[in-house]
Structures are given as structure tokens and as C-alpha cells.
Write a protein that holds these residues in place. Structure first.
Motif, PDB file in Angstrom:
ATOM      1  N   LYS A   1     -48.811   3.513   2.655  1.00 48.66           N
ATOM      2  CA  LYS A   1     -49.801   3.371   3.720  1.00 48.66           C
ATOM      3  C   LYS A   1     -49.402   4.265   4.886  1.00 48.66           C
ATOM      4  CE  LYS A   1     -52.048  -0.092   1.767  1.00 48.66           C
ATOM      5  NZ  LYS A   1     -53.412   0.049   1.281  1.00 48.66           N
TER       6      LYS A   1
ATOM      7  N   SER B   1     -55.098   8.266   7.677  1.00 48.11           N
ATOM      8  CA  SER B   1     -54.523   6.992   8.141  1.00 48.11           C
ATOM      9  C   SER B   1     -55.351   5.811   7.641  1.00 48.11           C
ATOM     10  CB  SER B   1     -54.486   6.943   9.673  1.00 48.11           C
ATOM     11  OG  SER B   1     -53.629   7.951  10.147  1.00 48.11           O
ATOM     12  N   ASP B   2     -54.647   4.769   7.202  1.00 45.84           N
ATOM     13  CA  ASP B   2     -55.331   3.545   6.763  1.00 45.84           C
ATOM     14  C   ASP B   2     -55.670   2.667   7.959  1.00 45.84           C
ATOM     15  OD1 ASP B   2     -54.894   3.689   3.727  1.00 45.84           O
ATOM     16  OD2 ASP B   2     -52.902   4.094   4.560  1.00 45.84           O
TER      17      ASP B   2
ATOM     18  N   ALA C   1     -60.467   4.468   8.644  1.00 42.82           N
ATOM     19  CA  ALA C   1     -59.378   3.587   9.096  1.00 42.82           C
ATOM     20  C   ALA C   1     -59.889   2.278   9.690  1.00 42.82           C
ATOM     21  CB  ALA C   1     -58.541   4.319  10.151  1.00 42.82           C
TER      22      ALA C   1
ATOM     23  N   LEU D   1     -53.111  -4.753   5.978  1.00 52.15           N
ATOM     24  CA  LEU D   1     -52.554  -3.844   4.958  1.00 52.15           C
ATOM     25  C   LEU D   1     -52.016  -4.588   3.734  1.00 52.15           C
ATOM     26  CD1 LEU D   1     -50.764  -1.141   7.155  1.00 52.15           C
ATOM     27  CD2 LEU D   1     -53.034  -1.043   6.111  1.00 52.15           C
TER      28      LEU D   1
ATOM     29  N   GLU E   1     -57.736  -7.428   3.502  1.00 54.62           N
ATOM     30  CA  GLU E   1     -57.937  -6.015   3.141  1.00 54.62           C
ATOM     31  C   GLU E   1     -59.268  -5.441   3.632  1.00 54.62           C
ATOM     32  OE1 GLU E   1     -57.961  -5.481  -1.081  1.00 54.62           O
ATOM     33  OE2 GLU E   1     -59.329  -7.164  -1.405  1.00 54.62           O
TER      34      GLU E   1
END
Ligand code: APR
Length: 321
Positions: free
Chosen positions: A4, A72-73, A114, A251, A283
Motif C-alpha cells: 500500500k 496512493s491508496d 485514493a 487499508l 475497504e
């Protein structure tokens, strides 16, 4: 599973602690963005150089360019200025709204998928503006306030009762300001009502109420209490830890029940405003807003807090945002 990546926008006090916590937990690779040249590069280098002793292995990168946040998550935003002497609320709102607009445009362009957690103040207005400018789905854009306010409330209760803070559950709803709503009736120690424990401790209902009222008041003013002691800035360890709890929940798909500054669309009879409410974080970001029943007094306090948020957002609109 691919690693991640978390982008931190703002590399000041909170941004630095966030980067260190993420690294120590090996939660994700970190990109630390700030407008001050070399500053985020210096911070990430410093943290990376602790990796051998701390035994973590993540990539840490400092940058002054938005393109580096690509992929980026999750993005956590602390960019903004604290209030300086002589600055009005409108001045701060104006300054930070300009910054937040830039941030939202940068994140929208380079990290369009994101999840976003905003910490910058004035919180409720900044989250509202980020969502409006980015156009991201509201389940993906949220603010951190309630986790910290609730942690502060729980800490004071634990100290008062002489019990482990790990066993205290207490929640604060509403806007992130003086009007926030610590929920007394729901506060408990491993399921046992805090009010009952206070009444037994003092053997006096009036005294118990007085003690609880003082804890509620201290919770509402807790940010200011730290500012007064630090003299050079505002709280940064506890806001960073609180945002990390939210980031981990998302995450790692933990489905944690945390108070989040979330956009309400009819829940709690509020439409289109960001306010602190109980949520399930997983999530998909804000997966659920949990509606709980409030008694007359709690509802009045909540309505008062929602009105404060509305007037803040109206002020921001008046300033052209
Ligand atoms: N883009 C990115 N970063 C910016 C921008 C911008 N346009 N403008 C300022 N910054 C950076 C500053 O350079 C600074 O490093 O934001 C950082 C803010 O850090 P601090 O001043 O140390 O503030 P901090 O204590 O981290 O708090 C940040 O969170 O809790 C709130 O009220 C607090 O709004 C404040 C924010």
C-alpha cells in the motif's frame, strides 16, 4: 498482495508523526509532500535512517511535487496554517481554504482513486471543501476529529475512575469545535455505565454530575489546553495516532466502528453537511453511518453543533469557496 502507499500532504508536526507511525507499523510506503523545499525530504530521510534500529522496511520519500503521490491508496491531509495572533476566524478560514483547494486539485489529478482523511482545521469546513473541489464520492472523503475527541474523553474518564483507559468506551459526536457532543449516557467501562460508577464513587448524584460536566468541558477545550501549554503550535501526537487508526481500518478492511466526520445525506436528519457521527470504516471507506437514538438533551446539543458547522460552511461560501 501489493504494498500500500499513503501520501501525506503537509509535512509539519502532524505529518512527521504520521510518517513515523506508518513506517513503524509497516502500514504502507510513504510519500510526504510539503511546499517547503527540502523539508519533507529531510524528514523522510531522518525517519528512514531509523529503519535499521526500529526494524521496519518501507519506502519513505519526501517531495515538493504532486506527481509523486501517484498510485496512493490513501491520502492524509494536514496542510494548512494554525491561527496566528491577530488573525480572525475568517482570516484562517480564507488562508486554509485556499490551501485546501490547491490540495484537492493536486490529489484529484494525481491520486484520483485514493481515500482521503482530512485533519486540517477548521475541520468540518476543510472536509466539505475538499469533497466539493475533488468531486470524490463521499464515502471516500472524511475528516478526523471524533476519534481524537473520543480518546481525550476516554482518557479523562479513566483518570477519574482510576481504571485502565483500555476498558473505557466513550464517544464524541458533532462538529470539531466548542459545540462537540460527548455522549455521557453511552460512556461505559467494559459495558458498565460511567455515570453509575461515578455515582457510586461519590455516593452523591449531584457531585457525580458535576464531575462528569467538568470532564465534558475539558474534552471540548482539550485542543486549546494543549495549545496553551505548548505555546508554539497545536496537538500533534494524538491527532496523528487518531488518523492512523482510521487509515488502518480502511487499508486492512477492519470494519471498525469509529466516529468520523462524514457527509450526511438524511442520516440524523441532516442533509448535505459533514458532521461527526458513528461510522463503520473498511475497504470501501465509510461503509455505513450508524444512527443511534439521542434523547432530547443530546439531540439539542447535536442540533446546536450542526448549526455551528452550517454557519462555518456558509462563512466559507461567503468568502468565495
Ligand atoms: N500545500 C502543502 N502543504 C502546505 C501548504 C500547501 N499549500 N501550505 C502549508 N503547508 C504545510 C506547511 O509547510 C507545514 O509544513 O503544512 C504544514 C503544516 O504543519 P504545521 O504548521 O506543523 O501544523 P500541524 O501541527 O501539523 O497541524 C496541521 O492540522 O490539527 C490541524 O489545526 C491544525 O490545521 C492544522 C493542521
Amino acid at each position: 498482495m501489493a504494498r500500500k502507499r499513503i501520501a501525506l500532504i503537509g509535512g509539519g508536526q502532524i505529518g512527521g508523526v504520521l510518517a513515523q507511525l506508518i513506517a513503524q507499523k509497516e502500514l504502507a510506503d510513504v510519500v510526504l509532500f510539503d511546499i517547503v523545499e527540502d523539508f519533507p525530504q529531510g524528514k523522510t530521510l531522518d525517519i528512514a535512517e531509523a529503519s535499521r534500529v526500529d526494524g521496519f522496511d518501507v519506502e519513505l520519500r519526501g517531495t515538493n511535487e504532486y506527481k509523486d503521490i501517484a498510485g496512493s491508496d490513501l491520502v492524509i491531509v494536514t496542510a494548512g496554517l494554525p491561527r496566528k495572533p491577530g488573525m480572525s476566524r475568517d482570516d484562517l478560514l480564507m488562508t486554509n481554504a485556499k490551501i485546501m483547494k490547491q490540495v484537492a486539485e493536486g490529489v484529484k489529478e494525481f491520486a484520483p482513486n485514493a481515500f482521503v482523511i482530512i485533519i486540517s482545521n477548521p475541520l468540518d469546513a476543510m472536509v466539505t471543501l475538499f469533497q466539493k473541489v475533488s468531486g470524490f464520492d463521499s464515502n471516500k472523503v472524511m475528516g478526523q476529529a471524533g476519534v481524537l475527541d473520543s480518546s481525550r474523553f476516554s482518557t479523562f474518564i479513566a483518570w477519574e475512575l482510576g481504571v485502565s483507559v483500555k476498558d473505557v468506551n466513550a464517544m464524541v459526536l458533532g462538529g470539531h469545535g466548542d459545540t462537540m457532543v460527548p455522549l455521557i449516557r453511552y460512556a461505559n467501562v467494559n459495558g458498565m455505565p460511567v455515570m453509575e460508577m461515578l455515582e457510586r464513587k461519590y455516593n452523591d448524584a449531584a457531585k457525580a454530575k458535576e464531575v462528569m460536566d467538568a470532564m465534558v468541558q475539558r474534552t471540548k477545550m482539550a485542543g486549546g489546553e494543549v495549545v496553551k501549554l505548548l505555546k508554539t503550535g497545536s496537538a500533534f501526537y494524538s491527532p496523528a495516532s487518531s488518523a492512523i487508526a482510521m487509515a488502518e481500518a480502511i487499508l486492512k478492511d477492519e470494519k471498525r466502528v469509529l466516529p468520523t466526520c462524514a457527509q450526511l445525506n438524511g442520516e440524523f436528519n441532516v442533509d448535505g453537511y459533514y458532521v461527526g457521527v458513528p461510522t463503520v470504516l473498511g475497504e470501501n471507506g465509510i461503509e455505513k453511518i450508524i444512527e443511534i437514538s439521542l434523547n432530547e438533551e443530546e439531540q439539542a446539543a447535536f442540533d446546536n453543533s450542526v448549526n455551528a458547522v452550517k454557519s462555518l460552511v456558509e462563512d466559507m461560501g461567503r468568502l468565495g469557496f
